[in-house]
Design a protein around this motif. Structure first.
Motif, PDB file in Angstrom:
ATOM      1  N   UNK A 111      -5.244 -14.889 -17.929  1.00  0.00           N
ATOM      2  CA  UNK A 111      -4.508 -13.901 -18.862  1.00  0.00           C
ATOM      3  C   UNK A 111      -3.390 -14.399 -19.007  1.00  0.00           C
ATOM      4  N   UNK A 112      -2.055 -14.609 -17.462  1.00  0.00           N
ATOM      5  CA  UNK A 112      -0.982 -15.136 -17.787  1.00  0.00           C
ATOM      6  C   UNK A 112      -0.855 -16.758 -18.860  1.00  0.00           C
ATOM      7  N   UNK A 113      -1.906 -17.298 -18.682  1.00  0.00           N
ATOM      8  CA  UNK A 113      -2.276 -18.330 -18.901  1.00  0.00           C
ATOM      9  C   UNK A 113      -2.256 -18.210 -20.755  1.00  0.00           C
ATOM     10  N   UNK A 114      -3.164 -17.280 -20.829  1.00  0.00           N
ATOM     11  CA  UNK A 114      -3.546 -16.340 -22.122  1.00  0.00           C
ATOM     12  C   UNK A 114      -2.162 -16.206 -22.700  1.00  0.00           C
ATOM     13  N   UNK A 115      -1.699 -15.686 -21.963  1.00  0.00           N
ATOM     14  CA  UNK A 115      -0.047 -15.723 -22.702  1.00  0.00           C
ATOM     15  C   UNK A 115       0.563 -16.262 -22.835  1.00  0.00           C
ATOM     16  N   UNK A 116       0.594 -17.649 -22.029  1.00  0.00           N
ATOM     17  CA  UNK A 116       1.802 -18.769 -22.213  1.00  0.00           C
ATOM     18  C   UNK A 116       1.463 -19.038 -23.137  1.00  0.00           C
ATOM     19  N   UNK A 117       0.332 -19.076 -23.317  1.00  0.00           N
ATOM     20  CA  UNK A 117      -0.494 -20.592 -24.743  1.00  0.00           C
ATOM     21  C   UNK A 117       0.201 -19.576 -25.790  1.00  0.00           C
ATOM     22  N   UNK A 118       0.459 -18.588 -25.997  1.00  0.00           N
ATOM     23  CA  UNK A 118      -0.066 -17.303 -27.314  1.00  0.00           C
ATOM     24  C   UNK A 118       2.021 -17.151 -27.213  1.00  0.00           C
ATOM     25  N   UNK A 119       2.967 -17.483 -26.327  1.00  0.00           N
ATOM     26  CA  UNK A 119       4.519 -17.782 -27.068  1.00  0.00           C
ATOM     27  C   UNK A 119       5.227 -18.802 -26.829  1.00  0.00           C
ATOM     28  N   UNK A 120       5.817 -18.397 -27.965  1.00  0.00           N
ATOM     29  CA  UNK A 120       6.159 -19.269 -29.991  1.00  0.00           C
ATOM     30  C   UNK A 120       7.442 -20.129 -28.427  1.00  0.00           C
ATOM     31  N   UNK A 144       7.257 -22.178 -24.983  1.00  0.00           N
ATOM     32  CA  UNK A 144       6.485 -21.929 -24.115  1.00  0.00           C
ATOM     33  C   UNK A 144       6.486 -23.101 -23.035  1.00  0.00           C
ATOM     34  N   UNK A 145       7.441 -24.265 -23.693  1.00  0.00           N
ATOM     35  CA  UNK A 145       7.903 -25.539 -22.882  1.00  0.00           C
ATOM     36  C   UNK A 145       8.339 -25.411 -22.083  1.00  0.00           C
ATOM     37  N   UNK A 146       8.634 -24.616 -21.319  1.00  0.00           N
ATOM     38  CA  UNK A 146       9.565 -24.524 -19.678  1.00  0.00           C
ATOM     39  C   UNK A 146       8.496 -23.933 -18.565  1.00  0.00           C
ATOM     40  N   UNK A 147       6.886 -23.586 -19.418  1.00  0.00           N
ATOM     41  CA  UNK A 147       5.793 -23.450 -18.856  1.00  0.00           C
ATOM     42  C   UNK A 147       5.274 -23.871 -18.361  1.00  0.00           C
ATOM     43  N   UNK A 148       5.322 -25.464 -19.384  1.00  0.00           N
ATOM     44  CA  UNK A 148       4.082 -25.817 -19.413  1.00  0.00           C
ATOM     45  C   UNK A 148       3.546 -26.713 -17.315  1.00  0.00           C
ATOM     46  N   UNK A 149       4.560 -27.101 -17.284  1.00  0.00           N
ATOM     47  CA  UNK A 149       4.315 -28.349 -15.861  1.00  0.00           C
ATOM     48  C   UNK A 149       3.788 -26.900 -14.760  1.00  0.00           C
ATOM     49  N   UNK A 150       4.053 -25.735 -14.589  1.00  0.00           N
ATOM     50  CA  UNK A 150       3.595 -24.652 -13.664  1.00  0.00           C
ATOM     51  C   UNK A 150       2.107 -24.456 -14.570  1.00  0.00           C
ATOM     52  N   UNK A 151       1.663 -24.304 -15.887  1.00  0.00           N
ATOM     53  CA  UNK A 151       0.855 -24.269 -16.042  1.00  0.00           C
ATOM     54  C   UNK A 151      -0.473 -25.533 -16.080  1.00  0.00           C
ATOM     55  N   UNK A 152      -0.585 -26.766 -15.431  1.00  0.00           N
ATOM     56  CA  UNK A 152      -0.472 -28.218 -15.234  1.00  0.00           C
ATOM     57  C   UNK A 152      -1.136 -27.177 -13.808  1.00  0.00           C
ATOM     58  N   UNK A 153       0.040 -27.403 -13.129  1.00  0.00           N
ATOM     59  CA  UNK A 153       0.293 -27.157 -11.602  1.00  0.00           C
ATOM     60  C   UNK A 153      -1.271 -25.589 -10.968  1.00  0.00           C
ATOM     61  N   UNK A 154      -0.859 -25.209 -12.657  1.00  0.00           N
ATOM     62  CA  UNK A 154      -1.891 -23.853 -11.926  1.00  0.00           C
ATOM     63  C   UNK A 154      -3.644 -24.936 -12.136  1.00  0.00           C
ATOM     64  N   UNK A 155      -3.553 -25.718 -13.042  1.00  0.00           N
ATOM     65  CA  UNK A 155      -4.977 -26.065 -13.536  1.00  0.00           C
ATOM     66  C   UNK A 155      -5.256 -26.522 -12.395  1.00  0.00           C
ATOM     67  N   UNK A 156      -4.574 -27.438 -11.623  1.00  0.00           N
ATOM     68  CA  UNK A 156      -4.617 -28.320 -10.501  1.00  0.00           C
ATOM     69  C   UNK A 156      -5.012 -27.766  -9.300  1.00  0.00           C
ATOM     70  N   UNK A 157      -4.994 -27.137  -8.947  1.00  0.00           N
ATOM     71  CA  UNK A 157      -4.453 -26.063  -7.906  1.00  0.00           C
ATOM     72  C   UNK A 157      -6.378 -25.040  -7.711  1.00  0.00           C
ATOM     73  N   UNK A 158      -6.158 -24.703  -9.363  1.00  0.00           N
ATOM     74  CA  UNK A 158      -7.526 -24.173  -9.166  1.00  0.00           C
ATOM     75  C   UNK A 158      -8.892 -24.267  -9.845  1.00  0.00           C
ATOM     76  N   UNK A 167      -3.912 -25.990 -25.504  1.00  0.00           N
ATOM     77  CA  UNK A 167      -3.794 -25.384 -27.323  1.00  0.00           C
ATOM     78  C   UNK A 167      -2.704 -24.998 -27.359  1.00  0.00           C
ATOM     79  N   UNK A 168      -1.917 -24.140 -26.822  1.00  0.00           N
ATOM     80  CA  UNK A 168      -0.537 -23.583 -27.567  1.00  0.00           C
ATOM     81  C   UNK A 168       0.854 -24.516 -26.871  1.00  0.00           C
ATOM     82  N   UNK A 169       0.687 -25.498 -26.299  1.00  0.00           N
ATOM     83  CA  UNK A 169       1.406 -26.224 -26.374  1.00  0.00           C
ATOM     84  C   UNK A 169       1.521 -26.868 -27.141  1.00  0.00           C
TER      85      UNK A 169
END
Length: 171
Positions: free
Chosen positions: A51-60, A62-76, A88-90
């Motif tokens: 849900x956090x990723x979904x929300x971030x993807x919809x925020x206009x 959002x670029x400051x969160x890209x590395x954190x989302x990539x890290x979450x992908x790697x860790x999960x 897709x939203x980045x």
């Protein structure tokens, strides 16, 4: 709007209001919301991370969160595909190599989503990006079973890398 209350609706037990809260947070789209979503990417429950990723993807913005989302992908790895969809939203223009690696090393869902991103997003392709992608390909090539699936992937990847090189050479 009470951002904390909305964030709480994305953590813990999710219900009918979760998607609405996510949509409202995305519309607010403030730096505070982005920071709260980055924190939520580390939540112990997978649904909250998604849900956090979904929300971030919809925020206009959002670029400051890209590395954190990539890290979450790697860790999960169990939810990497669901998290990857939200890229897709980045703006991924500077992230060709990580997405390329997901297409090589990810499970079926991750590889499929990553390939779709590679096919449909715009990337900044430079000789250095091609060199790093080629290095990732050689690592993959040297560490997997060389079966029919590999041979199909080899044709596809080598054609893709040749196309990228031709693009850079024509510039």
């Amino acid at each position: 709007m009470d951002i904390s209350a909305l964030v709480n609706q994305l953590s813990g037990v999710l219900d009918d209001q979760t998607y609405k809260a996510s949509d409202v947070l995305a519309k607010i789209g403030s730096e505070e919301v982005v920071l709260e979503m980055i924190k939520l990417l580390e939540h112990p429950q997978d649904d909250s991370k998604v849900m956090a990723a979904r929300t971030l993807g919809a925020i206009e913005n959002n670029q400051s969160a890209l590395d954190a989302l990539l890290q979450a992908i790697d860790n999960n790895p169990a939810i990497a595909g669901e998290l990857l969809v939200e890229l897709e939203g980045f703006d991924l223009s500077a992230k060709y190599v990580p997405i390329f690696k997901y297409s090589l090393f990810g499970n079926f869902k991750v590889a499929t989503v990553a390939q779709d991103l590679l096919d449909h997003k715009e990337f900044d392709i430079t000789p250095r990006v091609i060199k790093k992608a080629t290095k990732a390909w050689h690592h993959y090539e040297n560490n997997v079973k060389h079966d029919e699936v590999f041979e199909l992937k080899k044709v596809e990847v080598e054609e893709m890398l040749a196309d990228l090189q031709a693009f850079v050479d024509s510039e």
